[in-house]
Design a protein around this motif. Structure first.
Motif, short mmCIF file in Angstrom:
data_model
loop_
_atom_site.label_atom_id
_atom_site.label_comp_id
_atom_site.label_asym_id
_atom_site.label_seq_id
_atom_site.Cartn_x
_atom_site.Cartn_y
_atom_site.Cartn_z
N GLY A 132 53.72 -2.34 19.30
CA GLY A 132 53.27 -0.97 19.32
C GLY A 132 54.05 -0.13 20.31
O GLY A 132 55.15 -0.51 20.75
N THR A 133 53.48 1.01 20.68
CA THR A 133 54.18 1.96 21.54
C THR A 133 53.52 2.12 22.90
O THR A 133 53.81 3.06 23.63
N GLY A 134 52.63 1.19 23.26
CA GLY A 134 52.04 1.21 24.60
C GLY A 134 50.53 1.26 24.63
O GLY A 134 49.92 0.99 25.67
N GLY A 135 49.89 1.62 23.51
CA GLY A 135 48.43 1.62 23.46
C GLY A 135 47.90 0.21 23.26
O GLY A 135 48.63 -0.70 22.85
N ALA A 136 46.62 0.02 23.59
CA ALA A 136 46.01 -1.30 23.45
C ALA A 136 46.14 -1.81 22.02
O ALA A 136 45.98 -1.06 21.06
N THR A 137 46.44 -3.11 21.89
CA THR A 137 46.57 -3.75 20.58
C THR A 137 45.23 -4.42 20.25
O THR A 137 44.77 -5.29 21.01
N ALA A 138 44.62 -4.04 19.16
CA ALA A 138 43.26 -4.49 18.84
C ALA A 138 43.16 -6.01 18.76
O ALA A 138 42.22 -6.62 19.28
N SER A 139 44.13 -6.64 18.11
CA SER A 139 44.08 -8.09 17.93
C SER A 139 45.47 -8.67 18.19
O SER A 139 46.45 -8.24 17.58
N ILE A 140 45.55 -9.64 19.10
CA ILE A 140 46.82 -10.28 19.44
C ILE A 140 46.71 -11.74 19.04
O ILE A 140 45.94 -12.50 19.66
N PRO A 141 47.45 -12.19 18.01
CA PRO A 141 47.34 -13.59 17.56
C PRO A 141 47.51 -14.58 18.71
O PRO A 141 48.43 -14.45 19.53
N GLY A 142 46.61 -15.56 18.77
CA GLY A 142 46.68 -16.59 19.79
C GLY A 142 45.98 -16.25 21.08
O GLY A 142 45.71 -17.13 21.90
N TRP A 143 45.68 -14.97 21.29
CA TRP A 143 45.09 -14.52 22.55
C TRP A 143 43.71 -13.89 22.30
O TRP A 143 43.46 -13.30 21.25
N THR A 144 42.85 -13.98 23.31
CA THR A 144 41.54 -13.35 23.28
C THR A 144 41.47 -12.28 24.36
O THR A 144 41.82 -12.55 25.52
N HIS A 145 41.03 -11.07 24.00
CA HIS A 145 40.84 -10.02 25.00
C HIS A 145 39.66 -10.38 25.90
O HIS A 145 38.56 -10.66 25.43
N LEU A 146 39.89 -10.36 27.21
CA LEU A 146 38.85 -10.69 28.18
C LEU A 146 38.42 -9.49 29.01
O LEU A 146 37.31 -9.47 29.56
N GLU A 147 39.31 -8.52 29.10
CA GLU A 147 39.02 -7.35 29.94
C GLU A 147 40.00 -6.24 29.57
O GLU A 147 41.18 -6.52 29.33
N GLY A 148 39.56 -5.00 29.55
CA GLY A 148 40.44 -3.88 29.26
C GLY A 148 41.06 -3.98 27.89
O GLY A 148 40.46 -4.51 26.94
N GLY A 149 42.30 -3.51 27.77
CA GLY A 149 42.99 -3.52 26.47
C GLY A 149 44.47 -3.78 26.61
O GLY A 149 45.26 -2.87 26.86
N THR A 150 44.85 -5.06 26.49
CA THR A 150 46.26 -5.44 26.59
C THR A 150 47.04 -4.90 25.39
O THR A 150 46.50 -4.81 24.27
N ALA A 151 48.31 -4.57 25.62
CA ALA A 151 49.16 -4.00 24.57
C ALA A 151 50.32 -4.91 24.25
O ALA A 151 50.87 -5.57 25.14
N VAL A 152 50.69 -4.99 22.98
CA VAL A 152 51.94 -5.60 22.55
C VAL A 152 52.90 -4.44 22.28
O VAL A 152 52.62 -3.58 21.43
N ILE A 153 54.03 -4.39 22.99
CA ILE A 153 54.92 -3.24 22.98
C ILE A 153 56.30 -3.66 22.47
O ILE A 153 56.82 -4.72 22.85
N ALA A 154 56.87 -2.86 21.62
CA ALA A 154 58.22 -3.14 21.11
C ALA A 154 59.26 -2.74 22.15
O ALA A 154 59.17 -1.66 22.75
N TYR A 155 60.23 -3.64 22.38
CA TYR A 155 61.34 -3.28 23.26
C TYR A 155 62.03 -2.02 22.71
O TYR A 155 62.24 -1.90 21.51
N GLY A 156 62.37 -1.11 23.64
CA GLY A 156 63.05 0.11 23.23
C GLY A 156 62.12 1.27 23.00
O GLY A 156 62.58 2.41 22.77
N THR A 157 60.80 1.03 23.05
CA THR A 157 59.84 2.14 22.96
C THR A 157 60.10 3.10 24.13
O THR A 157 60.33 2.66 25.26
N SER A 158 60.06 4.38 23.87
CA SER A 158 60.37 5.38 24.89
C SER A 158 59.55 5.17 26.16
O SER A 158 58.32 5.06 26.11
N GLY A 159 60.25 5.07 27.30
CA GLY A 159 59.59 4.89 28.58
C GLY A 159 59.31 3.46 28.95
O GLY A 159 58.72 3.20 30.02
N TYR A 160 59.73 2.52 28.12
CA TYR A 160 59.47 1.10 28.36
C TYR A 160 60.79 0.33 28.40
O TYR A 160 61.86 0.87 28.08
#
Length: 368
Positions: free
Chosen positions: A200-228
Protein backbone atom coordinates in the motif's frame (compact mmCIF):
# COMPACT_ATOMS: atom_id res chain seq x y z
CA UNK A 1 20.90 -28.27 9.25
CA UNK A 2 24.54 -29.15 9.79
CA UNK A 3 26.13 -32.57 10.08
CA UNK A 4 28.50 -33.66 12.79
CA UNK A 5 32.18 -33.85 11.89
CA UNK A 6 32.49 -36.47 9.14
CA UNK A 7 36.21 -37.12 9.74
CA UNK A 8 36.85 -40.08 12.03
CA UNK A 9 39.49 -39.66 14.75
CA UNK A 10 40.30 -36.12 13.59
CA UNK A 11 43.09 -35.54 16.09
CA UNK A 12 44.39 -39.00 16.90
CA UNK A 13 42.62 -39.18 20.26
CA UNK A 14 40.86 -42.53 19.79
CA UNK A 15 43.92 -44.36 21.19
CA UNK A 16 46.86 -43.41 23.39
CA UNK A 17 49.53 -41.05 22.11
CA UNK A 18 53.21 -41.86 21.78
CA UNK A 19 56.43 -39.86 21.99
CA UNK A 20 57.01 -39.42 18.26
CA UNK A 21 57.74 -42.94 17.11
CA UNK A 22 55.72 -44.26 14.11
CA UNK A 23 52.24 -45.59 14.93
CA UNK A 24 51.49 -48.48 12.55
CA UNK A 25 47.70 -48.45 13.07
CA UNK A 26 45.68 -45.25 13.56
CA UNK A 27 41.92 -45.87 13.98
CA UNK A 28 39.87 -44.35 11.16
CA UNK A 29 42.89 -43.74 8.92
CA UNK A 30 44.57 -45.80 6.20
CA UNK A 31 48.31 -45.41 5.68
CA UNK A 32 49.29 -45.28 1.99
CA UNK A 33 52.88 -44.07 2.31
CA UNK A 34 55.40 -43.97 5.16
CA UNK A 35 54.19 -44.37 8.74
CA UNK A 36 52.53 -41.55 10.64
CA UNK A 37 52.77 -40.97 14.38
CA UNK A 38 50.16 -40.25 17.04
CA UNK A 39 51.98 -37.98 19.48
CA UNK A 40 50.94 -36.92 22.98
CA UNK A 41 51.05 -33.18 23.64
CA UNK A 42 54.00 -32.44 25.92
CA UNK A 43 56.27 -35.18 24.57
CA UNK A 44 59.86 -33.96 24.66
CA UNK A 45 60.64 -31.81 21.61
CA UNK A 46 57.00 -31.58 20.49
CA UNK A 47 54.11 -29.12 21.00
CA UNK A 48 52.70 -28.89 24.50
CA UNK A 49 49.15 -28.32 25.69
CA UNK A 50 49.93 -24.59 25.82
CA UNK A 51 51.66 -24.28 22.43
CA UNK A 52 49.76 -22.22 19.84
CA UNK A 53 47.08 -24.50 18.39
CA UNK A 54 43.43 -25.50 18.65
CA UNK A 55 41.44 -24.54 21.72
CA UNK A 56 39.60 -27.87 21.58
CA UNK A 57 42.73 -30.03 21.34
CA UNK A 58 42.61 -33.45 22.91
CA UNK A 59 45.55 -35.35 24.37
CA UNK A 60 47.20 -36.10 21.01
CA UNK A 61 47.97 -34.81 17.54
CA UNK A 62 49.13 -36.39 14.28
CA UNK A 63 52.72 -36.21 13.02
CA UNK A 64 54.71 -37.51 10.08
CA UNK A 65 56.75 -40.11 11.96
CA UNK A 66 60.26 -40.54 10.56
CA UNK A 67 59.50 -41.02 6.83
CA UNK A 68 60.41 -38.34 4.27
CA UNK A 69 56.81 -38.53 3.00
CA UNK A 70 53.88 -39.88 4.97
CA UNK A 71 50.30 -40.10 3.70
CA UNK A 72 47.11 -40.90 5.61
CA UNK A 73 43.67 -41.10 4.04
CA UNK A 74 40.06 -41.91 4.78
CA UNK A 75 37.06 -42.28 2.50
CA UNK A 76 33.81 -40.69 3.64
CA UNK A 77 30.32 -41.50 2.35
CA UNK A 78 28.51 -38.18 2.05
CA UNK A 79 25.06 -37.54 3.50
CA UNK A 80 22.53 -35.02 2.12
CA UNK A 81 22.72 -36.42 -1.42
CA UNK A 82 19.44 -34.81 -2.50
CA UNK A 83 20.70 -31.41 -1.40
CA UNK A 84 24.10 -32.06 -2.98
CA UNK A 85 22.51 -32.80 -6.35
CA UNK A 86 20.30 -29.72 -5.99
CA UNK A 87 23.42 -27.60 -5.46
CA UNK A 88 22.33 -26.45 -2.00
CA UNK A 89 24.75 -28.46 0.18
CA UNK A 90 27.65 -26.49 1.62
CA UNK A 91 30.94 -27.84 2.98
CA UNK A 92 33.18 -26.53 5.75
CA UNK A 93 36.63 -28.16 5.76
CA UNK A 94 39.66 -27.35 7.83
CA UNK A 95 42.20 -28.22 10.46
CA UNK A 96 45.12 -27.00 12.52
CA UNK A 97 48.40 -27.52 10.68
CA UNK A 98 51.96 -26.74 11.72
CA UNK A 99 55.47 -27.85 12.50
CA UNK A 100 58.61 -27.51 14.60
CA UNK A 101 60.51 -24.26 15.28
CA UNK A 102 62.36 -22.94 12.19
CA UNK A 103 62.11 -26.21 10.24
CA UNK A 104 59.97 -26.35 7.11
CA UNK A 105 58.61 -29.84 7.62
CA UNK A 106 54.88 -29.46 6.95
CA UNK A 107 51.54 -31.13 6.36
CA UNK A 108 48.92 -30.58 3.70
CA UNK A 109 45.23 -31.42 4.10
CA UNK A 110 43.17 -32.11 0.98
CA UNK A 111 39.50 -33.03 0.59
CA UNK A 112 38.52 -34.41 -2.81
CA UNK A 113 34.86 -34.76 -3.76
CA UNK A 114 34.15 -37.85 -5.93
CA UNK A 115 31.10 -39.04 -7.86
CA UNK A 116 29.60 -42.54 -7.67
CA UNK A 117 32.25 -43.81 -10.12
CA UNK A 118 35.04 -42.30 -7.96
CA UNK A 119 35.73 -39.57 -10.52
CA UNK A 120 36.95 -36.30 -8.98
CA UNK A 121 34.54 -33.36 -9.13
CA UNK A 122 36.37 -30.86 -6.96
CA UNK A 123 39.16 -30.55 -4.42
CA UNK A 124 40.06 -28.37 -1.43
CA UNK A 125 43.73 -28.05 -0.48
CA UNK A 126 44.86 -26.47 2.80
CA UNK A 127 48.46 -25.92 3.88
CA UNK A 128 51.22 -26.60 4.34
CA UNK A 129 51.97 -23.98 6.98
CA UNK A 130 55.55 -22.77 6.61
CA UNK A 131 57.99 -21.95 9.40
CA UNK A 132 57.76 -18.28 8.37
CA UNK A 133 53.98 -18.34 8.74
CA UNK A 134 54.43 -19.81 12.22
CA UNK A 135 57.03 -17.17 13.13
CA UNK A 136 59.54 -20.05 13.42
CA UNK A 137 57.74 -21.29 16.54
CA UNK A 138 56.59 -24.81 17.31
CA UNK A 139 52.88 -24.41 16.74
CA UNK A 140 49.78 -25.17 14.68
CA UNK A 141 47.72 -22.61 12.75
CA UNK A 142 44.09 -22.83 11.66
CA UNK A 143 43.36 -23.30 7.97
CA UNK A 144 39.82 -23.61 6.57
CA UNK A 145 37.70 -23.27 3.45
CA UNK A 146 33.96 -23.28 2.77
CA UNK A 147 31.99 -23.70 -0.44
CA UNK A 148 29.32 -25.66 -2.30
CA UNK A 149 29.64 -29.42 -2.58
CA UNK A 150 29.85 -30.27 -6.31
CA UNK A 151 26.54 -31.80 -7.49
CA UNK A 152 26.89 -35.53 -8.02
CA UNK A 153 29.36 -35.99 -5.17
CA UNK A 154 28.92 -39.23 -3.26
CA UNK A 155 32.16 -39.58 -1.31
CA UNK A 156 34.96 -37.40 -0.02
CA UNK A 157 38.57 -38.56 0.06
CA UNK A 158 40.49 -36.90 2.89
CA UNK A 159 44.28 -36.96 2.57
CA UNK A 160 47.00 -35.83 4.96
CA UNK A 161 50.45 -35.48 3.37
CA UNK A 162 53.37 -34.95 5.76
CA UNK A 163 56.64 -33.86 4.13
CA UNK A 164 60.08 -33.80 5.78
CA UNK A 165 62.38 -30.93 4.79
CA UNK A 166 65.45 -32.22 6.60
CA UNK A 167 66.71 -34.15 9.62
CA UNK A 168 65.38 -37.51 10.74
CA UNK A 169 61.90 -36.68 12.10
CA UNK A 170 59.01 -35.68 9.85
CA UNK A 171 57.75 -32.74 11.93
CA UNK A 172 54.58 -31.84 10.07
CA UNK A 173 51.78 -31.70 12.65
CA UNK A 174 47.97 -31.84 12.28
CA UNK A 175 45.10 -31.73 14.76
CA UNK A 176 41.39 -30.92 15.11
CA UNK A 177 40.56 -31.68 11.48
CA UNK A 178 36.99 -31.30 10.34
CA UNK A 179 34.63 -31.74 7.41
CA UNK A 180 30.95 -30.86 7.85
CA UNK A 181 28.10 -30.44 5.39
CA UNK A 182 25.16 -28.12 5.86
CA UNK A 183 22.14 -26.77 4.07
CA UNK A 184 20.92 -23.18 4.32
CA UNK A 185 18.67 -22.78 7.32
CA UNK A 186 14.95 -22.46 6.61
CA UNK A 187 13.32 -19.19 7.58
CA UNK A 188 10.52 -20.17 9.97
CA UNK A 189 8.67 -16.86 9.58
CA UNK A 190 5.68 -16.54 7.27
CA UNK A 191 5.62 -13.51 4.98
CA UNK A 192 8.85 -12.06 6.45
CA UNK A 193 8.85 -8.93 4.29
CA UNK A 194 5.20 -8.30 3.55
CA UNK A 195 5.48 -9.61 -0.01
CA UNK A 196 2.68 -12.20 0.22
CA UNK A 197 0.17 -9.51 -0.76
CA UNK A 198 0.13 -6.14 -2.51
CA UNK A 199 1.87 -3.14 -0.97
CA UNK A 200 0.00 0.00 0.00
CA UNK A 201 0.90 3.66 0.32
CA UNK A 202 1.32 3.95 4.10
CA UNK A 203 -2.15 3.40 5.56
CA UNK A 204 -2.92 0.45 7.83
CA UNK A 205 -3.27 -2.85 5.95
CA UNK A 206 -6.45 -4.64 7.06
CA UNK A 207 -5.08 -8.16 6.68
CA UNK A 208 -1.41 -9.20 6.46
CA UNK A 209 -0.92 -12.89 5.52
CA UNK A 210 0.93 -14.80 8.24
CA UNK A 211 0.58 -12.01 10.79
CA UNK A 212 -2.05 -11.10 13.39
CA UNK A 213 -2.77 -7.46 14.32
CA UNK A 214 -2.20 -7.05 18.07
CA UNK A 215 -2.26 -3.29 18.46
CA UNK A 216 -2.83 -0.24 16.24
CA UNK A 217 -2.65 -0.71 12.48
CA UNK A 218 0.52 -2.00 10.84
CA UNK A 219 1.02 -1.14 7.16
CA UNK A 220 2.50 -3.06 4.24
CA UNK A 221 4.11 -0.38 2.05
CA UNK A 222 5.46 -0.63 -1.49
CA UNK A 223 9.05 0.50 -1.97
CA UNK A 224 9.09 3.77 -3.89
CA UNK A 225 5.84 5.10 -2.43
CA UNK A 226 6.18 8.89 -2.14
CA UNK A 227 7.88 9.83 1.13
CA UNK A 228 9.01 6.29 1.91
CA UNK A 229 12.16 4.20 1.22
CA UNK A 230 12.87 3.32 -2.40
CA UNK A 231 14.44 0.23 -3.93
CA UNK A 232 17.83 2.01 -3.69
CA UNK A 233 17.52 3.32 -0.12
CA UNK A 234 19.81 1.70 2.49
CA UNK A 235 18.32 -1.69 3.29
CA UNK A 236 18.43 -5.42 2.51
CA UNK A 237 19.92 -6.64 -0.75
CA UNK A 238 17.20 -9.30 -0.95
CA UNK A 239 14.29 -6.87 -0.48
CA UNK A 240 11.08 -7.69 -2.27
CA UNK A 241 8.48 -5.20 -3.44
CA UNK A 242 7.25 -4.27 0.04
CA UNK A 243 8.23 -3.58 3.65
CA UNK A 244 6.41 -3.11 6.96
CA UNK A 245 5.57 0.24 8.54
CA UNK A 246 3.69 1.46 11.57
CA UNK A 247 0.76 3.01 9.70
CA UNK A 248 -0.71 6.04 11.48
CA UNK A 249 -1.12 4.65 15.01
CA UNK A 250 1.11 5.83 17.86
CA UNK A 251 1.88 2.14 18.52
CA UNK A 252 1.34 -0.68 16.06
CA UNK A 253 2.10 -4.33 16.73
CA UNK A 254 1.73 -7.55 14.75
CA UNK A 255 2.73 -11.09 15.73
CA UNK A 256 2.89 -14.70 14.70
CA UNK A 257 3.46 -17.93 16.62
CA UNK A 258 6.02 -20.37 15.20
CA UNK A 259 6.09 -24.09 16.02
CA UNK A 260 9.74 -25.03 16.48
CA UNK A 261 11.26 -28.05 14.71
CA UNK A 262 14.04 -30.26 16.08
CA UNK A 263 12.65 -30.66 19.59
CA UNK A 264 15.12 -33.45 20.45
CA UNK A 265 18.07 -31.18 19.65
CA UNK A 266 16.41 -28.31 21.52
CA UNK A 267 16.03 -30.41 24.66
CA UNK A 268 19.61 -31.68 24.29
CA UNK A 269 20.84 -28.09 24.21
CA UNK A 270 22.38 -28.40 20.73
CA UNK A 271 19.89 -26.29 18.75
CA UNK A 272 20.95 -22.75 17.88
CA UNK A 273 18.82 -19.86 16.68
CA UNK A 274 19.61 -17.07 14.25
CA UNK A 275 17.36 -14.02 14.33
CA UNK A 276 17.76 -11.21 11.80
CA UNK A 277 15.89 -8.11 10.70
CA UNK A 278 16.39 -4.88 8.79
CA UNK A 279 14.97 -2.04 10.88
CA UNK A 280 14.85 1.69 10.31
CA UNK A 281 12.86 4.83 9.81
CA UNK A 282 12.42 8.18 8.12
CA UNK A 283 15.08 10.91 7.88
CA UNK A 284 15.82 12.49 11.29
CA UNK A 285 12.61 11.29 12.94
CA UNK A 286 12.92 8.80 15.80
CA UNK A 287 9.94 6.63 14.92
CA UNK A 288 11.23 3.07 15.34
CA UNK A 289 10.62 -0.63 14.76
CA UNK A 290 11.61 -3.49 17.06
CA UNK A 291 11.54 -7.27 16.52
CA UNK A 292 11.19 -9.62 19.48
CA UNK A 293 11.27 -13.43 19.61
CA UNK A 294 10.04 -15.11 22.80
CA UNK A 295 10.87 -18.82 23.17
CA UNK A 296 8.06 -20.60 25.04
CA UNK A 297 7.58 -24.06 26.49
CA UNK A 298 4.60 -26.34 25.91
CA UNK A 299 2.66 -24.55 28.67
CA UNK A 300 3.16 -21.19 26.96
CA UNK A 301 5.65 -19.90 29.54
CA UNK A 302 8.39 -17.64 28.15
CA UNK A 303 11.86 -19.13 28.69
CA UNK A 304 13.89 -16.34 27.06
CA UNK A 305 13.40 -13.39 24.73
CA UNK A 306 15.57 -12.01 21.93
CA UNK A 307 15.08 -8.35 20.98
CA UNK A 308 16.47 -6.60 17.90
CA UNK A 309 16.38 -2.82 17.63
CA UNK A 310 15.14 -0.23 17.70
CA UNK A 311 17.38 1.64 15.25
CA UNK A 312 17.57 5.34 16.04
CA UNK A 313 17.77 8.26 13.60
CA UNK A 314 21.33 8.90 14.79
CA UNK A 315 22.32 5.31 14.00
CA UNK A 316 20.87 5.81 10.52
CA UNK A 317 22.81 9.10 10.17
CA UNK A 318 19.41 10.81 9.81
CA UNK A 319 18.80 9.13 6.46
CA UNK A 320 15.68 7.27 5.36
CA UNK A 321 16.60 3.60 5.33
CA UNK A 322 16.97 0.31 7.20
CA UNK A 323 19.97 -1.24 8.99
CA UNK A 324 20.74 -4.90 9.68
CA UNK A 325 20.40 -6.29 13.19
CA UNK A 326 21.13 -9.92 14.14
CA UNK A 327 21.38 -12.23 17.15
CA UNK A 328 22.35 -15.86 17.62
CA UNK A 329 22.38 -18.23 20.58
CA UNK A 330 21.19 -21.53 22.02
CA UNK A 331 17.48 -22.28 21.97
CA UNK A 332 16.38 -22.81 25.59
CA UNK A 333 15.75 -26.46 26.42
CA UNK A 334 12.03 -27.17 26.54
CA UNK A 335 11.11 -24.58 23.90
CA UNK A 336 8.22 -25.59 21.66
CA UNK A 337 7.07 -22.32 20.09
CA UNK A 338 8.41 -18.85 19.38
CA UNK A 339 6.16 -15.81 19.67
CA UNK A 340 7.43 -13.27 17.15
CA UNK A 341 6.29 -9.66 17.35
CA UNK A 342 6.98 -6.46 15.42
CA UNK A 343 6.44 -3.26 17.40
CA UNK A 344 6.35 0.16 15.75
CA UNK A 345 6.48 3.29 17.93
CA UNK A 346 5.78 6.84 16.74
CA UNK A 347 7.80 9.66 18.33
CA UNK A 348 5.83 12.50 16.74
CA UNK A 349 3.79 13.64 13.73
CA UNK A 350 0.92 11.70 12.22
CA UNK A 351 2.66 8.77 10.46
CA UNK A 352 4.33 5.96 12.38
CA UNK A 353 7.53 5.75 10.35
CA UNK A 354 9.18 2.76 11.94
CA UNK A 355 10.13 0.36 9.10
CA UNK A 356 11.03 -3.35 8.99
CA UNK A 357 11.90 -5.86 6.26
CA UNK A 358 13.71 -9.18 5.58
CA UNK A 359 12.87 -10.69 8.97
CA UNK A 360 14.26 -14.13 9.72
CA UNK A 361 14.16 -16.82 12.40
CA UNK A 362 16.04 -20.05 11.70
CA UNK A 363 17.27 -23.00 13.76
CA UNK A 364 20.28 -25.25 13.22
CA UNK A 365 21.02 -28.46 15.07
CA UNK A 366 24.15 -30.46 15.72
CA UNK A 367 27.47 -29.43 14.20
CA UNK A 368 31.13 -29.94 14.91
Amino acid sequence: MQTANLIVNPGGDVAGGGTGQPTPVIPGWTTIEGTAAVIAYGSSGYPTASSPGPGDRGANFLGGGDSPRTRLTQQITLPLTAQIDAGTALFDAGGWLGGYAGQDDGVRLSVEFLDAAARPLGVVVLGPVTAAERGSTTSLLRRAQTGTVPPGSRTARVLLLFTRDGGTSNDGYADSLWLTLSTPATNLLANPGGDAGPGGTGGATASIPGWTHLEGGTAVIAYGTSGYPTASSPGPANRGANFFGGGTSARSRVGQSVTLPGTAAIDAGTARYDVAAWLGGYADQNDTAQLSVAFRNAAGQTLSTVVLGPVTAAQRSNTTGLLSRTATGTVPAGSRTAQVELLFVRSGGTSNDGYADALSLSLTTGGA
